[in-house]
Design a protein around this motif. Structure first.
Motif, PDB file in Angstrom:
ATOM      1  N   TYR A 218     -40.069  23.999 -48.530  1.00 38.41           N
ATOM      2  CA  TYR A 218     -39.836  23.037 -49.629  1.00 38.41           C
ATOM      3  C   TYR A 218     -38.818  21.963 -49.260  1.00 38.41           C
ATOM      4  CZ  TYR A 218     -42.631  26.363 -52.125  1.00 38.41           C
ATOM      5  OH  TYR A 218     -43.679  27.157 -52.496  1.00 38.41           O
ATOM      6  N   SER A 248     -48.151  22.250 -46.428  1.00 39.00           N
ATOM      7  CA  SER A 248     -48.781  22.677 -47.685  1.00 39.00           C
ATOM      8  C   SER A 248     -48.174  22.014 -48.907  1.00 39.00           C
ATOM      9  CB  SER A 248     -48.668  24.195 -47.836  1.00 39.00           C
ATOM     10  OG  SER A 248     -49.605  24.837 -47.009  1.00 39.00           O
ATOM     11  N   LYS A 249     -46.853  22.069 -49.029  1.00 38.66           N
ATOM     12  CA  LYS A 249     -46.225  21.628 -50.267  1.00 38.66           C
ATOM     13  C   LYS A 249     -45.812  20.167 -50.211  1.00 38.66           C
ATOM     14  CE  LYS A 249     -46.877  25.902 -51.333  1.00 38.66           C
ATOM     15  NZ  LYS A 249     -46.035  26.912 -50.764  1.00 38.66           N
TER      16      LYS A 249
HETATM   17  C1  LIG Z   1     -46.019  27.932 -50.071  1.00 42.13           C
HETATM   18  C2  LIG Z   1     -45.024  28.603 -49.221  1.00 42.13           C
HETATM   19  C3  LIG Z   1     -45.152  28.569 -47.831  1.00 42.13           C
HETATM   20  C4  LIG Z   1     -46.259  27.792 -47.162  1.00 42.13           C
HETATM   21  O1  LIG Z   1     -47.268  28.604 -46.768  1.00 42.13           O
HETATM   22  P1  LIG Z   1     -48.532  28.012 -45.993  1.00 42.13           P
HETATM   23  O2  LIG Z   1     -49.147  29.227 -45.389  1.00 42.13           O
HETATM   24  O3  LIG Z   1     -48.036  27.031 -44.979  1.00 42.13           O
HETATM   25  O4  LIG Z   1     -49.418  27.374 -47.026  1.00 42.13           O
HETATM   26  C5  LIG Z   1     -44.187  29.177 -47.058  1.00 42.13           C
HETATM   27  N1  LIG Z   1     -43.127  29.787 -47.620  1.00 42.13           N
HETATM   28  C6  LIG Z   1     -42.961  29.819 -48.951  1.00 42.13           C
HETATM   29  C7  LIG Z   1     -41.759  30.443 -49.500  1.00 42.13           C
HETATM   30  C8  LIG Z   1     -43.914  29.238 -49.792  1.00 42.13           C
HETATM   31  O5  LIG Z   1     -43.746  29.288 -51.110  1.00 42.13           O
END
Ligand SMILES: *Cc1c(COP(=O)(O)O)cnc(C)c1O
Length: 411
Positions: A218, A248-249
């Motif tokens: 994040y 992802s985020k």
């Molecule tokens: C969403 C998230 C991820 C990312 O996971 P991906 O496999 O890259 O989608 C990693 N760590 C945390 C704490 C998350 O919430």
């Protein structure tokens, strides 16, 4: 006769999301006209930005032509992406990395789950509590823990409680630990550490010869100036920390799948005979043996994140979610609730009113306001008495949800 890995039987069923689904389904059956809004979602909802889509379209076309077709790529990722990562995410923060210290992958979930394979089973693991369940569960599967106790904690694991009393700043463990999982900004609490607070952990790891596994999924949500985006902003971290980052985020890749992990060549751990062994070649060996790389098309999409247009577009995405976070935070504060997070993260962590337990508040929110969130107790024992709301919904639903909290919730 085949036998199983008994460690899997130590894990409780994934009760949290199944139980939420069951309760929501029942509520909908009993109240067919209710418009239920979900603020529990841990997934992004905005589409991929246009510059990323354009880059992936072009990469698809390249795959159709013999001259530009790509088969297996480097397991560690294409150099074009690795160089952009180093030049954009690290150099401007004064962090110098070699290309072979960055490993592109299909997700941080895989990497934070797999990294424990390169460490001995006799290491003692410390995790913050509450936290993303993958760190703990993968260590249980590997056999690095004892059984789950009646107190909701696995034996041989050091839980670092993070709660309102310590302002979500984990205290250094009393007993010696070897592997320390930190997730900053944190899922689920939305809180984070300042540079000074993180330095305490880096110094501790250096003194104790421990390794920090730093999940910075994040990092792009950080708004305040004194919060480190990378653990390598802290002096000495390159010798003791592995960092996980994900597209992802920040760029909407939850369904597209691309992330990377930084394993500096200076990070070491001891062999049985007491020799210092760099971890980088071990991770390289693990990845080249068990992983065959991220699709070229996806890596071209990730590369576009680093163009001027891409950087602008992901800023807008993050701004959209953070505007939701502010709406949620301000709304909850306005009715007198105690609220954490939502400033440097898309998660809002609230203290349940009148000392209700997390599930009682879940039921209250669902029946009085027709809203779904996530009980804090699902993220670890120290999450009891807290509740997570997320900013990943759309703006209209988020505003409507907070209106309902203000007008219908009896607190
Ligand atoms: C969403 C998230 C991820 C990312 O996971 P991906 O496999 O890259 O989608 C990693 N760590 C945390 C704490 C998350 O919430």
């Amino acid at each position: 006769m085949a036998t199983i890995n008994e460690n899997y039987l130590k894990l409780p069923g994934s009760y949290l999301f199944a139980e939420i689904a069951r309760k929501v389904a029942k509520f909908k059956t009993d109240n067919p006209s209710a418009n239920v809004i979900r603020l529990g979602i841990g997934d992004v909802t905005r589409p991929l930005p246009p510059s990323i889509i354009a880059a992936m379209h072009q990469a698809v076309d390249e795959m159709s032509n013999e001259a530009t077709f790509r088969g297996y790529g480097p397991e560690q990722g294409y150099p074009f992406l690795i160089q952009k990562i180093i030049d954009t995410d690290y150099i401007p923060r004064g962090i110098h990395l070699d290309a072979d210290e960055v490993f592109v992958s299909d997700g941080s979930k895989s990497d934070v789950g797999n990294i424990q394979e390169i460490f001995g089973l006799n290491n003692t693991v410390a995790i913050t509590d509450p936290v993303y369940p993958v760190y703990l569960d993968t260590n249980v599967m590997a056999g690095r823990t004892a059984d789950l106790g009646a107190n909701g904690r696995f034996g041989n694991v050091v839980y670092l409680s993070c709660n309102a009393e310590n302002n979500f700043i984990p205290a250094l463990p009393a007993a010696k630990v070897d592997l320390i999982y930190l997730c900053m900004p944190n899922n689920p609490t939305g809180t984070t550490l300042t540079k000074k607070q993180l330095k305490v952990w880096v110094d501790y790891a250096r003194e104790q010869d421990a390794v920090i596994l730093y999940d910075a999924a994040y990092e792009a949500y950080i708004q305040e100036p004194d919060i480190p985006h990378s653990i390598y902003e802290i002096e000495g971290a390159k010798e003791v920390a592995i960092e996980f980052r994900s597209f992802s985020k920040n760029a909407g890749f939850t369904g597209t799948r691309c992330a990377f992990t930084v394993v500096p060549k200076a990070v070491t751990a001891l062999t049985a005979s007491g020799r210092r062994q760099p971890l980088n070649p071990l991770w390289n060996r693990r990845q080249t043996t068990k992983f065959n790389g991220v699709p070229y098309i996806v890596q071209k999409g990730a590369e576009a994140v680093y163009t001027a247009a891409g950087q602008h577009q992901i800023k807008e995405l993050i701004g959209y979610y953070m505007a939701n976070a502010k709406v949620i935070r301000d709304g909850l504060l306005s009715i007198g609730l105690t609220v954490f997070g939502g400033v440097n993260a898309p998660y809002i962590w609230l203290k349940t009113p009148q000392g209700m337990d997390s599930w009682a508040f879940f039921d209250k929110l669902l029946t009085e306001a027709h809203l779904v969130g996530t009980p804090g107790s699902g993220f670890g024992p120290s999450g009891e008495g807290y509740f997570r709301l997320t900013a990943f919904g759309n703006q209209e639903n988020t505003r409507e949800a907070i209106e309902r909290i203000k007008t219908r919730l009896k607190v």
